[in-house]
Design an enzyme around this catalytic site. Structure first.
Site, PDB file in Angstrom:
ATOM      1  N   THR A   1     -33.982  -2.344  20.890  1.00  7.58           N
ATOM      2  CA  THR A   1     -33.292  -3.572  20.270  1.00  7.58           C
ATOM      3  C   THR A   1     -33.453  -4.980  20.960  1.00  7.58           C
ATOM      4  O   THR A   1     -33.736  -5.788  20.488  1.00  7.58           O
ATOM      5  CB  THR A   1     -31.705  -3.289  20.238  1.00  7.58           C
TER       6      THR A   1
ATOM      7  N   CYS B   1     -28.169   4.091  13.920  1.00  9.15           N
ATOM      8  CA  CYS B   1     -27.457   2.812  14.400  1.00  9.15           C
ATOM      9  C   CYS B   1     -26.400   2.482  13.111  1.00  9.15           C
ATOM     10  O   CYS B   1     -25.439   1.662  13.331  1.00  9.15           O
ATOM     11  CB  CYS B   1     -28.561   1.903  14.783  1.00  9.15           C
TER      12      CYS B   1
HETATM   13  C1  LIG Z   1     -37.637   1.694  14.542  1.00 10.62           C
HETATM   14  C2  LIG Z   1     -36.381   1.411  15.661  1.00 10.62           C
HETATM   15  N1  LIG Z   1     -36.287   0.018  16.147  1.00 10.62           N
HETATM   16  C3  LIG Z   1     -35.501  -0.287  17.275  1.00 10.62           C
HETATM   17  C4  LIG Z   1     -34.531   0.533  17.481  1.00 10.62           C
HETATM   18  C5  LIG Z   1     -33.531   0.297  18.529  1.00 10.62           C
HETATM   19  O1  LIG Z   1     -33.681   0.809  19.603  1.00 10.62           O
HETATM   20  P1  LIG Z   1     -32.524   1.044  20.818  1.00 10.62           P
HETATM   21  O2  LIG Z   1     -31.643   2.108  20.376  1.00 10.62           O
HETATM   22  O3  LIG Z   1     -33.315   1.368  22.200  1.00 10.62           O
HETATM   23  O4  LIG Z   1     -32.051  -0.317  20.963  1.00 10.62           O
HETATM   24  C6  LIG Z   1     -34.506   1.930  16.709  1.00 10.62           C
HETATM   25  C7  LIG Z   1     -33.240   2.931  17.085  1.00 10.62           C
HETATM   26  O5  LIG Z   1     -32.908   3.679  16.423  1.00 10.62           O
HETATM   27  C8  LIG Z   1     -35.465   2.306  15.718  1.00 10.62           C
HETATM   28  O6  LIG Z   1     -35.500   3.439  15.335  1.00 10.62           O
END
Ligand SMILES: Cc1ncc(COP(=O)(O)O)c(C=O)c1O
Length: 388
Positions: free
Chosen positions: A72, A322
């Protein structure tokens, strides 16, 4: 009760080797990597070794790696760090919310964002990206592997278009890292984000590749950590773990370990498609990461199937972790043209390095009866209509 975990796109277990590598950095080697004494030098050296390992996984220089708190943050930094009011940004309809909501934020501060569509397989057409270019386009942000379907975009084609147009190109490779080879030069990107917990390192650590010469507006203000690109005392245990996970991922890719994962994924698909009626693969026909399949089971609520399987010990997911809890059909599945009921009837199976063929068998033994029972309870299910 036996539990099998097929939700590795939500998060992965930390591998034992990764845990062992990070363990001394909690209490034995605890120094602040910015301190000039022995304790600091020890952790600084560990951070730099990890940087080498992540750089080797991505095919870049060590100075081009910035450690972050995860995917993120990397996605936010890429978008907010490059675009400002008056700029135009190109992204796609199937991005993770870390990118989509960053785009919304950019729109709120005066950027224009074009969201290119995807076809029925979930693929962005690079021609659409080229067509979307405007004289003030500053950045293209198109993901490498989709978190829900596993579909891999033609990032190299998009990289060429960005280079020809002299526009920055960011790719969210959070779900690609460790599953397919990554080479930032071949992709032709200026920025690429990855996340530790999607590749068997812990939650709360990640990295972003920032091509040499790319000036990013930082999001955090503080000390001059990470060459002033990301202020804040480094998460040394997390960074050490990410370095180890990157090293293991690179070795596994070189050994061809993905074949084993691919064989298990293909077995799941074959068994479900041939053994359970009114099912199909979302994203079929597109190149996909080897660990993922997203399957619709018509006439079932995906959430109900996830709960029923969980009660029997199998963890899968209805889509983006998420946003679990949201009742809206997945924006990714509706973007590839699924009607809302079919999108809601879709389940994601995502495998990790720890999964075994025997666990696949466990899942395949559970699925037909669980699906049949839910369909019997479903008022919309008509067995004759389905089997026609
Ligand atoms: C494609 C993608 N981008 C970004 C993220 C976010 O990553 P993080 O959980 O490390 O913040 C995710 C999490 O599910 C993801 O699948």
């Amino acid at each position: 009760m036996r539990r099998v975990y097929f939700d590795n796109h939500a998060t992965t277990p930390v591998l034992p080797e990764v845990f062992e590598a990070m363990r001394p950095y909690f209490s034995e080697h605890f120094g602040n990597a910015s301190s000039i004494h022995h304790h600091g030098q020890e952790t600084r050296a560990a951070v730099e070794r990890s940087r080498e390992s992540v750089a080797a996984l991505l095919g870049c220089r060590t100075s081009e790696i910035v450690f972050t708190s995860g995917g993120t943050e990397g996605d936010n930094l890429a978008l907010a760090g490059l675009a400002q009011a008056g700029d135009h940004v190109i992204s796609s309809t199937i991005e993770h919310h870390a990118v989509l909501n960053s785009c919304k934020r950019l729109e709120a501060v005066g950027c224009k964002v074009t969201y290119v569509p995807v076809d029925g397989r979930g693929l962005v057409d690079p021609v659409d990206v080229r067509r979307a270019l405007l004289p003030n386009t500053r950045l293209i942000s198109i993901m490498m592997a989709n978190n829900e379907t596993g579909v891999l975009q033609q990032v190299e084609e998009i990289g060429k278009i960005a280079a020809e147009a002299d526009v920055y190109f960011h790719t969210d490779a959070v779900q690609a890292a460790g599953k397919v080879p990554l080479d930032v030069k071949r992709i032709g990107c200026d920025l690429l984000s990855i996340s530790g917990h999607k590749m068997h390192a812990p939650q709360g650590v990640g990295a972003i590749y920032v091509r040499k010469g790319t000036i990013l507006q930082p999001m955090l203000y503080g000390g001059s950590h990470e060459r002033s690109r990301r202020a804040g005392t480094e998460n040394v245990p997390g960074i050490v773990a990410l370095g180890k996970a990157a090293e293991l991922a690179r070795e596994a890719l070189e050994r061809g370990d993905v074949e084993r994962t691919l064989a298990m994924r293909d077995q799941i698909e074959r068994a479900i498609i041939s053994g359970i009626d009114a099912t199909g693969i979302n994203g079929e026909g597109a190149p996909r990461v080897p660990n993922t399949t997203n399957i619709y089971f018509d006439h079932i609520e995906g959430e109900a199937l996830v709960i029923a399987l969980d009660l029997k010990g199998l963890a899968v997911s209805t889509g983006a972790a998420c946003s679990s809890g949201a009742i809206e059909p997945s924006h990714v599945l509706t973007a590839i043209g699924l009607r809302p009921e079919r999108a809601r009837a879709s389940i994601r199976f995502s495998l990790g390095k720890q999964n075994t063929p025997e666990e696949v068998q466990f899942a395949l033994n559970l699925l037909p009866q669980t699906v049949a029972r839910l369909r019997e309870l479903s008022p919309v299910y008509n067995r004759e209509a389905v089997s026609k």
